[in-house]
Structures are given as structure tokens and as C-alpha cells.
Design an enzyme around this catalytic site. Structure first.
Site, PDB file in Angstrom:
ATOM      1  N   ASP A 102      10.679  14.285 -29.445  1.00 29.44           N
ATOM      2  CA  ASP A 102      11.382  13.518 -30.480  1.00 29.44           C
ATOM      3  C   ASP A 102      11.210  14.163 -31.858  1.00 29.44           C
ATOM      4  OD1 ASP A 102      11.880  11.617 -28.551  1.00 29.44           O
ATOM      5  OD2 ASP A 102      10.131  10.407 -29.112  1.00 29.44           O
TER       6      ASP A 102
HETATM    7  N1  URA Z   1       7.598  10.639 -25.094  1.00 31.21           N
HETATM    8  C1  URA Z   1       8.047  10.177 -26.270  1.00 31.21           C
HETATM    9  O1  URA Z   1       8.106   8.978 -26.486  1.00 31.21           O
HETATM   10  N2  URA Z   1       8.416  11.064 -27.200  1.00 31.21           N
HETATM   11  C2  URA Z   1       8.368  12.412 -27.016  1.00 31.21           C
HETATM   12  O2  URA Z   1       8.719  13.176 -27.897  1.00 31.21           O
HETATM   13  C3  URA Z   1       7.893  12.861 -25.782  1.00 31.21           C
HETATM   14  C4  URA Z   1       7.518  11.954 -24.837  1.00 31.21           C
END
Ligand code: URA
Length: 243
Positions: A102
Site C-alpha cells: 500500500d
Molecule cells: N497488507 C496490507 O494491509 N497492506 C500492505 O501493503 C500489505 C499487506
């Protein structure tokens, strides 16, 4: 197998759009035959010629990158935000991220120009383990964390069993640091798992991918994987060995 126009673009022949035009204009041969339709897929074994000149095969490269928070896991962004590819502008090859983190998650992400390798490592059936460290609002109880260990229902189905370990907690500030290892890669999965037990993630970092970690790197830095590491990752994926 990759689309011919993509292979041409990656080899630096022209942009993808121009490569499509060159194909339609009959300037491209695959194994000696002119190919005019778009969408034909080629493999590393195919001989590709552009206006009679054989394509140089792009050297495959593999990097381990420490993505900072506030960077998109993509090669470009329509809103002009910083993307992971921005950190690799001075290398010759065009690399892209293996899977995604993310925007607001930091941590380990592999970058490569090897499509088959990237596919292999992101396909859920290969079950590569990924370890995250999350700072949570609130302090979950052991039984609550056990729900995540067993698998929990999210809107897109049950999660597979996870490994979960409380690293520390601060009663006064009502915060906990928890390590979680999963081998799936659904969208915002770790955040959604903690939301599901009522402890929102305030900060998230991916610390490990299979046997690789961030040792020696600061956010925004990367290193090349060794040939041996690349080979072991392939073996892990092929044999379904986790971690
Ligand atoms: N899980 C999440 O919530 N965000 C990420 O970036 C990777 C795994």
C-alpha cells in the site's frame, strides 16, 4: 509469455504505442514470419526481428527495495505521486514491482524486469511467506490474536492460517506492536485482518519476503539480489516451500 508490443517496449525499441504501430506496419518478424496482429504472445525462445535487426535480449535484473511510506507500488501514477520505479531511473532496465505494498505501507518489495519470475512469486499457489510488523491502536488479547492465527472471515472469504506474535505493548498509550506472517496477498489484507478483530493498524511495514529481509538498507535504498538468492526464490516457489 508476454505480448509482443510489451517485449518491444521493454527492449527499448519504442514506446508501447509506437511498437504496436510498427507491428501493424509489418516491420516485426517472429521466428521469420511477419506478425501484424496485436496481442501475439512471445516467449524468451522466440527470435524477434525489427526491420531486419534481431532484438537484443534485455538482461534480467532483480533488486530488493526498501519502499518508503508514501510511495505507490507502480511504474507510473496518473496523479503524479512518487512511484517505486522513480528510484530506479538511472538503471538501464525498466523494472517493476513484484506484487504491491500500500501507499502508506513501507518495507520490502522486489523489483525486476523478469515477468515470469514476478508472476511466480505473486501467484497465491506458490505461497511465499511475508512477514509484517504492525503498530495497532489498542492492545489485543491472546485469544483475539489466535483468531488471526486460525483464519478469519473477511469480505472476500476466510484468510489462511497466519503466524502472529505480540512484540511489545504500551498500556499507557494503548498501543501494541504485532508481527504477522501470511502467505496470501489480498488487497490490504493485514490491515483488514486487524480491523476484523477491532484493532486498526496505525503503521505497517513488511519486514520479510520469503527468506529475505531489509538488513543493511534504509528506506529508499535497494540492493541487487545475488544469483543464488534468485535461484533459491525460484526453488521456494516451485516446491511451495514457505518462508
Ligand atoms: N497488507 C496490507 O494491509 N497492506 C500492505 O501493503 C500489505 C499487506
Amino acid at each position: 509469455m508476454e505480448r509482443l508490443q510489451k517485449v518491444l517496449a521493454h527492449a527499448g525499441v519504442a514506446s508501447r504505442r509506437k511498437a504496436e504501430q510498427m507491428i501493424q506496419d509489418g516491420k516485426v518478424r517472429v521466428n521469420g514470419e511477419v506478425v501484424k496482429e496485436l496481442g501475439v504472445k512471445v516467449s524468451a525462445n522466440d527470435k524477434i526481428e525489427v526491420e531486419g535487426v534481431q532484438l537484443e535480449k534485455e538482461t534480467k535484473v532483480y533488486y530488493l527495495f526498501y519502499k518508503p511510506r508514501g510511495v505507490i507500488s507502480a511504474v507510473s501514477d496518473d496523479k503524479n505521486r512518487k512511484v517505486v520505479a522513480d528510484y530506479f531511473q538511472h538503471i538501464e532496465q525498466r523494472v517493476y514491482p513484484v506484487g504491491r505494498l500500500d501507499y502508506d505501507t513501507s518495507g520490502l518489495i522486489l523489483m525486476t524486469n523478469d515477468g515470469e519470475f514476478a508472476h511466480m512469486l505473486t501467484h497465491p499457489k506458490f505461497e511465499i511467506e511475508k512477514t509484517y510488523v504492525a503498530r495497532l491502536k489498542g492492545i489485543p488479547k491472546r485469544e483475539e490474536l489466535q483468531k488471526l492465527e486460525r483464519g478469519i472471515k473477511l469480505e472476500d472469504g476466510m484468510t489462511a492460517p497466519a503466524k502472529v506474535k505480540m512484540l511489545s505493548s504500551e498500556k499507557k498509550q494503548s498501543k501494541a506492536i504485532v508481527q504477522i506472517t501470511i502467505h496470501e496477498g489480498r488487497n490490504r489484507q493485514v490491515r483488514r485482518m486487524f480491523d476484523a478483530i477491532g484493532y486498526p493498524v496505525q503503521k505497517l511495514s513488511r519486514e520479510q519476503f520469503a527468506f529475505l529481509d531489509l538488513r543493511g538498507l534504509n528506506a529508499g535504498e535497494y540492493r541487487e539480489l545475488t544469483a543464488h538468492e534468485v535461484k533459491v526464490l525460484r526453488v521456494h516457489a516451485e516446491t511451495g516451500k514457505r518462508g
